[in-house]
Design an enzyme around this catalytic site. Structure first.
Site, PDB file in Angstrom:
ATOM      1  N   GLY A  60       0.599   5.201   4.165  1.00 25.02           N
ATOM      2  CA  GLY A  60       0.750   5.947   2.905  1.00 25.02           C
ATOM      3  C   GLY A  60      -0.525   6.673   2.506  1.00 25.02           C
ATOM      4  O   GLY A  60      -1.630   6.229   2.824  1.00 25.02           O
ATOM      5  N   ASP A  92      -2.761   0.361  -2.669  1.00 28.14           N
ATOM      6  CA  ASP A  92      -2.277  -0.953  -3.115  1.00 28.14           C
ATOM      7  C   ASP A  92      -3.422  -1.932  -3.385  1.00 28.14           C
ATOM      8  O   ASP A  92      -3.220  -2.936  -4.073  1.00 28.14           O
ATOM      9  CB  ASP A  92      -1.332  -1.573  -2.075  1.00 28.14           C
ATOM     10  CG  ASP A  92      -0.017  -0.821  -1.986  1.00 28.14           C
ATOM     11  OD1 ASP A  92       0.121   0.207  -2.670  1.00 28.14           O
ATOM     12  OD2 ASP A  92       0.866  -1.253  -1.228  1.00 28.14           O
TER      13      ASP A  92
HETATM   14  P1  FBP Z   1       0.075   1.885   2.609  1.00 28.77           P
HETATM   15  O1  FBP Z   1       0.087   0.398   2.539  1.00 28.77           O
HETATM   16  O2  FBP Z   1       0.440   2.422   3.926  1.00 28.77           O
HETATM   17  O3  FBP Z   1      -1.236   2.443   2.112  1.00 28.77           O
HETATM   18  O4  FBP Z   1       1.166   2.453   1.602  1.00 28.77           O
HETATM   19  C1  FBP Z   1       1.336   1.885   0.344  1.00 28.77           C
HETATM   20  C2  FBP Z   1       2.410   2.550  -0.461  1.00 28.77           C
HETATM   21  O5  FBP Z   1       1.893   3.602  -1.220  1.00 28.77           O
HETATM   22  C3  FBP Z   1       3.097   1.503  -1.350  1.00 28.77           C
HETATM   23  O6  FBP Z   1       2.471   1.388  -2.590  1.00 28.77           O
HETATM   24  C4  FBP Z   1       4.521   1.990  -1.400  1.00 28.77           C
HETATM   25  O7  FBP Z   1       5.422   0.932  -1.535  1.00 28.77           O
HETATM   26  C5  FBP Z   1       4.714   2.631  -0.064  1.00 28.77           C
HETATM   27  O8  FBP Z   1       3.452   3.070   0.348  1.00 28.77           O
HETATM   28  C6  FBP Z   1       5.689   3.772  -0.080  1.00 28.77           C
HETATM   29  O9  FBP Z   1       5.861   4.215   1.232  1.00 28.77           O
HETATM   30  P2  FBP Z   1       6.418   5.651   1.612  1.00 28.77           P
HETATM   31  O10 FBP Z   1       5.303   6.628   1.433  1.00 28.77           O
HETATM   32  O11 FBP Z   1       6.763   5.502   3.047  1.00 28.77           O
HETATM   33  O12 FBP Z   1       7.559   5.954   0.703  1.00 28.77           O
END
Ligand code: FBP
Length: 550
Positions: free
Chosen positions: A78, A202
Site C-alpha cells: 500500500g 499502519d
Molecule cells: P501496507 O501494509 O501494504 O502498507 O498497506 C496498508 C493499507 O493501507 C491498510 O491500511 C489497508 O487495509 C490496506 O492497505 C488497503 O489495501 P489496498 O490498497 O490493496 O486496498
C-alpha cells in the site's frame, strides 16, 4: 504536467538529514544479534544472514573510494507518504558513492522484477518527484516475492542491468521476503545485496531499532485534520454522532494516534477488545452508554473512532468468520445458486448455534458483506466490512431501548453520520517529518549498499530530536523475526507490532478517555504545515513523543 503552487514551492525543500550522513562516513559495527524469538529455527533458515551486528554510521575524516554501483528499487504494498523521498535519498546516496552509479525502478511492485518491467530513474525524473506524495514514480503492487523461481527470474534482469543491490520498500511481509531473498542470493553467490526500508501507514512495522514506519506520521496528520474539522462541525450543530472508521488493516496505531491528536469522545482499540474478550454487544453497550450520558447532560453529539481491523479482534466475530470461511470454501457453488433474498436464512440454518445467533443479530448489509467479499485466500476482506455502519446501526437500536427505559432523553433524536478515512491519507504530500525521515532512510540504504551489507533494514532513530541528531544505520532483518503459523505452516516472519496495552501511548489515552467521553474537549489540529515555525511544521506523532517522553 500542471503543478499546484504548493507542489512548486515544495519541490525546492531540502530534507533535513542526520549530520552523520552529511560528510564522510564510516561504519561502526555493534554486537552480534539474535532474533526476537525462535533463534535456533531462524538461524537454521538464514545461515548466511543470521546474527549480523546492528551498525551505525559515524562521521569520518577520510573519504572511502567506491566503484560505481547499479541499484534496483521496488515499492511494495500500500502507498505511504514519503516513498518518493526514499527513492530520491537512494539516488543521491549512490551518486555520492560514485557519480556514475545508476538507479533502476521496477514497475508496479515486486511483479516488475519478476516480469522484467523497469525504467532507469535519472536526475530529471527524480527531481520531478522530490517531496511529493504517492508511489506513482514507478507504481506499487502486492505480488509476493517468495518462490525461488521468482528469485531466479529476478536475478536474470538484475544481471542484465548489472545491478548489484536491490532496495525493497515495504511493510513487514515485504521486508520478510526481502530477507529471504537476501539469504537466497547470498547462498547462491549471486552477487546481489538486498536492503529493506520500513514502510506502512499502519505503523505496525516498528520495534526497538525501527521507531516508526514511514507514512504513519503524514497519514495520521491528514486524518486528524479532517476528524478535527468534523468535531468542530458537530460541536457547532450539536445534532450528530459521527462514526469514523480509520485505516489500519490489523493494528490500531492509526486510531490511537488520531485519538491522541483530536481527543474524541470515544475511540475503540482492537487490541484491548481482544485482550478483554469483549463481544460486539459489549462495544455497542459502551458506546450507547456514553451517548446516553452525553445526551442527558445536553450534549447530543459526538465522535467515535473505529479501527479498520476491529471485527477480526472481536473473539466471537473471529470464530464466526472462521466458520463462514470454511463453510463457503466448501459450498461456494451451492451458496451462489441460492436466491439473494434467501441467502441470509440459508447461512443462519447452516452455522453452529452460537455463530448462527451472532450472525442473525447483524444488520442485513454487514451479514451480506461477510458472505460475499472474499480475497484470493478465501478470507473475508475486513476493509470492505462497513464496521462504522454496523456500529452506528447497532448503537441506534440500543439507544432506542435506553429511551424506552427512560435512560435517554425523550425529546432527543439519535442521528448518525458515517465516514471511512484511508485512501485520503496514503498519498498526501509528506509532512516535514516524513520528507526528512524518508530521504534519510533512502540515503542510509545507499550507505548500507556502499558498505557491502545485505539482509539489513535501513534504520533512522532518535527522530523526536532535531534531524541533525538522528542516528542512521542498519539492522539485520533476521533480528526482527520469529516463527509464526501462516496458512497452516510455521514460517519465519517479522513480528507485527500491535498496540501494546502496557505501552505509554495507550496508557496515556486510557487515562484520559473517560474525561473525553463526557466533556467536549476536542482538539482541532488543522492541516499539515510545510512552511513556518518548527513547532508547527516539524512535530513528530504523539505516539513517538509519548514513547520517547519528549
Ligand atoms: P501496507 O501494509 O501494504 O502498507 O498497506 C496498508 C493499507 O493501507 C491498510 O491500511 C489497508 O487495509 C490496506 O492497505 C488497503 O489495501 P489496498 O490498497 O490493496 O486496498
Amino acid at each position: 504536467m500542471t503543478k499546484s503552487a504548493l507542489q512548486i514551492a515544495r519541490a525546492a525543500y531540502e530534507p533535513k538529514v542526520p549530520k552523520t550522513l552529511k560528510g564522510y562516513v564510516r561504519v561502526k559495527e555493534g554486537e552480534p544479534t539474535q532474533s526476537v524469538s525462535d533463534p535456533d529455527e531462524i538461524k537454521k533458515l538464514f545461515p548466511n544472514t543470521y546474527g549480523m551486528s546492528v551498525i551505525r554510521f559515524e562521521e569520518s575524516d577520510t573519504k572511502t573510494a567506491y566503484n560505481p554501483v547499479n541499484v534496483g528499487v521496488i515499492l511494495s504494498g500500500g502507498q505511504a507518504p514519503g516513498g518518493h523521498n526514499v527513492i530520491a535519498g537512494i539516488f543521491d546516496g549512490i551518486k555520492d558513492i560514485h557519480p556514475e552509479s545508476r538507479l533502476f525502478g521496477f514497475i508496479l511492485g515486486p511483479g516488475g522484477l519478476v516480469n522484467h518491467e523497469y525504467m532507469e530513474l535519472t536526475s530529471d525524473i527524480i527531481d520531478e518527484y522530490r517531496n511529493t506524495g504517492g508511489f506513482d514514480i514507478i507504481g506499487s503492487g502486492r505480488t509476493k516475492l517468495e518462490t525461488e523461481e521468482q528469485f531466479d527470474k529476478g536475478l536474470e534482469i538484475l544481471k542484465k542491468l548489472n545491478i548489484s543491490a536491490l532496495v525493497i520498500i515495504g511493510g513487514d511481509d515485504s521486508n520478510t521476503n526481502a530477507c529471504v531473498l537476501a539469504e537466497y542470493y547470498a547462498r547462491i553467490n549471486a552477487g546481489v545485496q538486498v536492503i529493506g526500508c520500513p514502510k506502512t501507514i499502519d505503523g505496525d512495522l516498528k520495534n526497538e531499532m525501527i521507531e516508526a514506519s514511514f507514512g504513519f506520521d503524514t497519514a495520521c496528520k491528514v486524518y486528524s485534520e479532517v476528524i478535527g474539522n468534523i468535531q468542530r462541525d458537530c460541536n457547532s450543530a450539536r445534532k450528530y454522532w459521527h462514526f469514523i472508521k480509520l485505516m489500519g488493516r490489523s493494528a490500531s496505531h492509526i486510531a490511537l494516534e488520531c485519538a491522541l491528536q483530536v481527543q474524541p469522545n470515544i475511540c475503540i482499540i482492537s487490541e484491548e477488545i481482544e485482550a478483554k474478550n469483549q463481544s460486539l454487544d459489549d462495544i455497542v453497550n459502551y458506546i450507547a452508554d456514553v451517548v446516553a450520558k452525553r445526551a442527558t447532560a445536553g450534549n447530543n453529539f459526538g465522535t467515535v473512532l473505529i479501527p479498520e481491523g476491529l471485527i477480526e479482534f472481536i473473539p466471537a466475530m473471529k470464530t464466526l468468520m472462521a466458520e463462514l470461511n470454511d463453510y463457503l470454501a466448501l459450498n461456494d457453488e451451492e451458496f451462489k445458486r441460492i436466491k439473494r433474498s434467501a441467502q441470509r436464512e440459508h447461512i443462519i440454518d447452516k452455522l453452529s448455534p452460537e455463530n448462527s445467533r451472532i450472525y442473525k443479530s447483524l444488520p442485513e448489509t454487514v451479514a451480506r458483506q461477510l458472505t460475499l467479499d472474499r480475497d484470493p485466500h478465501g478470507n473475508v476482506q475486513v476493509s470492505l466490512i462497513e464496521t462504522e455502519k454496523l456500529l452506528a446501526e447497532m448503537v441506534a437500536n440500543r439507544v432506542e431501548e435506553l429511551k424506552n427505559k427512560g435512560k435517554y432523553p425523550q425529546k432527543d433524536k439519535f442521528s448518525t453520520q458515517v465516514h471511512f478515512f484511508g485512501y485520503e491519507g496514503r498519498c498526501a504530500a509528506p509532512s516535514n517529518y516524513d520528507a526528512d525521515y524518508c530521504y534519510s532512510l533512502g540515503y542510509t540504504a545507499a550507505g548500507l549498499i556502499g558498505s557491502g551489507k545485505t539482509g539489513y533494514m535501513s534504520s533512522v532513530r532518535n527522530t523526536t530530536a532535531p534531524a541533525s541528531e538522528w542516528i542512521a544505520g542498519g539492522v539485520p532483518i533476521t533480528m526482527m523475526m520469529n516463527m509464526e503459523r501462516r496458512h497452516g505452516e510455521m514460517k519465519p516472519v517479522i513480528q507485527k507490532a500491535l498496540v501494546k496495552l502496557d505501552g505509554a501511548p495507550f496508557k496515556e489515552f486510557a487515562s484520559k478517555r473517560d474525561t473525553w467521553a463526557v466533556t467536549t474537549d476536542y482538539v482541532y489540529p488543522g492541516p499539515i504545515q510545510y512552511f513556518g515555525p518548527t513547532e508547527v511544521c516539524d512535530q513528530p506523532t504523539k505516539t513517538l513523543q509519548i514513547e520517547q517522553k519528549k
